[in-house]
Scaffold this motif. Structure first.
Motif, short mmCIF file in Angstrom:
data_model
loop_
_atom_site.label_atom_id
_atom_site.label_comp_id
_atom_site.label_asym_id
_atom_site.label_seq_id
_atom_site.Cartn_x
_atom_site.Cartn_y
_atom_site.Cartn_z
N MET A 151 -12.07 -53.61 -74.69
CA MET A 151 -12.01 -52.89 -75.70
C MET A 151 -12.18 -51.14 -75.20
SD MET A 151 -14.15 -55.15 -78.39
CE MET A 151 -14.00 -54.11 -79.86
N THR A 152 -12.81 -51.02 -74.12
CA THR A 152 -13.26 -49.61 -73.64
C THR A 152 -11.74 -49.23 -73.12
OG1 THR A 152 -15.42 -50.12 -73.12
CG2 THR A 152 -14.38 -48.48 -71.88
N GLN A 153 -11.07 -50.10 -72.56
CA GLN A 153 -9.90 -49.57 -72.06
C GLN A 153 -8.83 -49.40 -73.09
OE1 GLN A 153 -8.48 -53.06 -69.37
NE2 GLN A 153 -10.28 -52.70 -67.98
N TRP A 154 -8.96 -50.29 -74.22
CA TRP A 154 -7.95 -49.99 -75.08
C TRP A 154 -8.04 -48.71 -75.90
CZ3 TRP A 154 -8.98 -55.72 -77.41
CH2 TRP A 154 -8.32 -56.58 -76.61
N TRP A 155 -9.56 -48.36 -76.02
CA TRP A 155 -9.69 -46.98 -76.64
C TRP A 155 -8.95 -46.06 -75.86
CZ3 TRP A 155 -13.27 -45.91 -80.71
CH2 TRP A 155 -13.35 -44.57 -81.25
N LYS A 156 -9.20 -45.97 -74.54
CA LYS A 156 -8.62 -44.79 -73.60
C LYS A 156 -7.17 -45.09 -73.92
CE LYS A 156 -12.25 -44.82 -70.21
NZ LYS A 156 -12.51 -45.22 -68.98
#
Length: 302
Positions: free
Chosen positions: A277-282
């Motif tokens: 989810m951190t990657q998806w935000w970026k």
């Protein structure tokens, strides 16, 4: 009047957060109307008051236990790949207790009250922003749109919870002799509702690819089959919503900007993985920035 619309999509909401951060913080978009379905309903309150950092914290730290008080899923990681199956013990426990669903999402209800505070609720009213939540009234067989301006704080939090409840895997919300469930069952992308409420320019974040890119793995048990059927139906609800939204925008001369996910993020959006989810935000942030740059290049060339 400018509107921001965010579709349903569970954990994929992290991507929408990244897109919204670029639009609001970098592109300096000012919205008067915010509409959300399911995970989108969790986001619109923070977006209306510009609390992007708080929203980022929520969507990059949320876990299964943040959502489920009784999780119907069993997740195992085999060779780095998450495998999802039914938690027979938890499902049977829910049935023994006489509950109507396979799992319970009471922890999410608590999280909503903790993060979408009365202060945020009051601030939105002071800013004269309209925040609208999509819910499905299963009893009356209709989609309903709940505006913050027409709700008490407690009711508003409950409507957000109802909009997120992916029945039968999560709780069903009961109010005034009606049962409510995930808003996505009726309207996954409420573009047309934004137009009916007076929007003249809409940015719609759609938590799916523009073109279907995957085939589902054949179901191995009744539980996974139900999940696949629901996903199939929601895919077609989404396409219908977007088609109607586009036609309504053309008819009313509304500017409509669509932001799809560039790749398939996950095949089960009820699994909340902090790293992903951190990657998806970026990804959402850089995708929106790239789209803006491409649009600017085209306009410059013309």
């Amino acid at each position: 009047m400018k509107a921001l619309v965010i579709s349903g999509g569970g954990s994929k909401g992290a991507f929408a957060g990244g897109v919204a951060k670029y639009l609001i913080d970098d592109d300096k978009k000012k919205y008067d109307l915010f509409l959300g379905t399911s995970t989108g309903s969790l986001m619109v309150s923070h977006l209306a008051v510009g609390k992007l950092d708080d929203l980022h914290r929520i969507y990059t730290n949320i876990k299964q236990k943040s959502i489920f008080s009784n999780n119907p899923f069993k997740i195992k990681t085999i060779d780095g790949v998450k495998n999802i199956s039914i938690s027979h013990k938890n499902v049977i426990w829910n049935l023994i207790k006489g509950r109507k669903t396979f799992g319970e999402s009471k922890n999410l209800r608590k999280l909503i009250r903790e993060e979408i505070t009365k202060d945020i609720f009051d601030e939105i009213k002071l800013l004269n922003k309209e925040v609208v939540i999509t819910v499905s009234n299963i009893t009356a067989n209709r989609v309903e749109y709940k505006s913050l301006n027409e709700c008490t704080y407690t009711d508003f939090c409950d409507w957000i919870w109802a909009s997120c409840n992916y029945v039968p895997f999560m709780s069903v919300f009961e109010k005034d002799k009606s049962q409510y469930a995930d808003g996505g069952f009726g309207c996954l992308v409420p573009i047309r509702e934004a137009i009916l409420r007076g929007a003249t320019e809409i940015d719609a974040i759609i938590l799916d690819t523009e073109v279907m890119q995957t085939n589902r793995i054949p179901s191995t048990n009744p539980f996974s089959l139900i999940s696949d059927i629901f996903s199939f139906m929601l895919d077609h609800v989404e396409k219908h919503n977007i088609t109607i939204g586009k036609l309504s925008a053309i008819n009313k001369n509304v500017t409509l900007n669509l932001y799809y996910t560039p790749t398939v993020l996950t095949t089960n959006s009820l699994v909340f993985d902090n790293k992903l989810m951190t990657q998806w935000w970026k990804l959402g942030y850089y995708y929106a920035r790239q789209k803006k740059q491409e649009k600017f290049t085209i306009l410059k060339a013309e």
